[in-house]
Design a protein around this motif. Structure first.
Motif, PDB file in Angstrom:
ATOM      1  N   SER A  70      -2.110  -1.266  -3.433  1.00  0.00           N
ATOM      2  CA  SER A  70      -3.288  -0.456  -3.111  1.00  0.00           C
ATOM      3  C   SER A  70      -2.838   0.982  -2.851  1.00  0.00           C
ATOM      4  O   SER A  70      -1.704   1.211  -2.418  1.00  0.00           O
ATOM      5  CB  SER A  70      -3.975  -0.992  -1.857  1.00  0.00           C
ATOM      6  OG  SER A  70      -4.373  -2.316  -2.042  1.00  0.00           O
ATOM      7  N   ILE A  99      -8.385   3.808  -2.003  1.00  0.00           N
ATOM      8  CA  ILE A  99      -9.164   4.373  -0.911  1.00  0.00           C
ATOM      9  C   ILE A  99      -8.989   5.882  -0.964  1.00  0.00           C
ATOM     10  O   ILE A  99      -7.863   6.389  -0.916  1.00  0.00           O
ATOM     11  CB  ILE A  99      -8.693   3.821   0.442  1.00  0.00           C
ATOM     12  CG1 ILE A  99      -8.859   2.302   0.460  1.00  0.00           C
ATOM     13  CG2 ILE A  99      -9.451   4.479   1.591  1.00  0.00           C
ATOM     14  CD1 ILE A  99      -8.181   1.610   1.606  1.00  0.00           C
ATOM     15  N   THR A 114     -10.421  -1.447 -11.364  1.00  0.00           N
ATOM     16  CA  THR A 114     -10.198  -2.727 -10.697  1.00  0.00           C
ATOM     17  C   THR A 114      -9.134  -2.649  -9.611  1.00  0.00           C
ATOM     18  O   THR A 114      -8.936  -3.597  -8.863  1.00  0.00           O
ATOM     19  CB  THR A 114      -9.792  -3.812 -11.711  1.00  0.00           C
ATOM     20  OG1 THR A 114      -8.597  -3.396 -12.359  1.00  0.00           O
ATOM     21  CG2 THR A 114     -10.890  -4.038 -12.731  1.00  0.00           C
ATOM     22  N   LYS A 115      -8.465  -1.553  -9.494  1.00  0.00           N
ATOM     23  CA  LYS A 115      -7.418  -1.370  -8.494  1.00  0.00           C
ATOM     24  C   LYS A 115      -8.034  -0.969  -7.158  1.00  0.00           C
ATOM     25  O   LYS A 115      -9.035  -0.276  -7.124  1.00  0.00           O
ATOM     26  CB  LYS A 115      -6.469  -0.275  -8.970  1.00  0.00           C
ATOM     27  CG  LYS A 115      -5.289  -0.053  -8.096  1.00  0.00           C
ATOM     28  CD  LYS A 115      -4.341   0.893  -8.794  1.00  0.00           C
ATOM     29  CE  LYS A 115      -3.017   0.945  -8.116  1.00  0.00           C
ATOM     30  NZ  LYS A 115      -2.341  -0.329  -8.038  1.00  0.00           N
ATOM     31  N   THR A 116      -7.437  -1.399  -6.049  1.00  0.00           N
ATOM     32  CA  THR A 116      -7.912  -0.980  -4.737  1.00  0.00           C
ATOM     33  C   THR A 116      -7.414   0.426  -4.465  1.00  0.00           C
ATOM     34  O   THR A 116      -6.204   0.654  -4.351  1.00  0.00           O
ATOM     35  CB  THR A 116      -7.415  -1.935  -3.635  1.00  0.00           C
ATOM     36  OG1 THR A 116      -7.877  -3.243  -3.924  1.00  0.00           O
ATOM     37  CG2 THR A 116      -7.909  -1.488  -2.277  1.00  0.00           C
ATOM     38  N   SER A 132      -0.833  -4.736  -7.975  1.00  0.00           N
ATOM     39  CA  SER A 132      -0.794  -5.359  -6.655  1.00  0.00           C
ATOM     40  C   SER A 132      -0.677  -4.340  -5.522  1.00  0.00           C
ATOM     41  O   SER A 132      -0.779  -4.698  -4.351  1.00  0.00           O
ATOM     42  CB  SER A 132       0.373  -6.338  -6.572  1.00  0.00           C
ATOM     43  OG  SER A 132       1.592  -5.653  -6.751  1.00  0.00           O
ATOM     44  N   THR A 165       0.847  -1.196   0.000  1.00  0.00           N
ATOM     45  CA  THR A 165       0.000   0.000   0.000  1.00  0.00           C
ATOM     46  C   THR A 165       0.880   1.243   0.000  1.00  0.00           C
ATOM     47  O   THR A 165       1.920   1.260   0.649  1.00  0.00           O
ATOM     48  CB  THR A 165      -0.900   0.035   1.255  1.00  0.00           C
ATOM     49  OG1 THR A 165      -1.661  -1.167   1.308  1.00  0.00           O
ATOM     50  CG2 THR A 165      -1.841   1.229   1.231  1.00  0.00           C
TER      51      THR A 165
END
Length: 82
Positions: A50, A74, A70-72, A48, A23
């Motif tokens: 986030s 936030i 499609t990517k995480t 891979s 992340t």
């Protein structure tokens, strides 16, 4: 590559480091004096990893959010950033 004024050796080292991450937080402290759009594109190229995007990172991320559905990712805006 986000910045054209760094060497190929530095680019390779940075890319190798980024691949080890899960992340990345982007935004706080960036400011808008430089264009960080390519930095966001660089991070978004790694499926891979986030992203947590806040502050000025939200400003730079707007053009890329729909192309990386499609990517995480936030987003953490406050009312003044919406």
């Amino acid at each position: 590559m986000p910045f054209s004024n760094i060497s190929e050796t530095e680019v390779s080292a940075w890319e190798a480091s980024v691949k080890l991450l899960h992340t990345i937080g982007v935004g706080p402290g960036l400011g808008r004096e430089m264009d960080y759009s390519s930095l966001l594109q660089f991070y978004m190229a790694y499926p891979s990893i986030s992203l947590v995007i806040d502050a000025d990172g939200l400003y730079y991320a707007k053009p890329f959010l729909t192309t990386h559905a499609t990517k995480t990712i936030i987003l953490t805006p406050h009312l003044g950033e919406m």
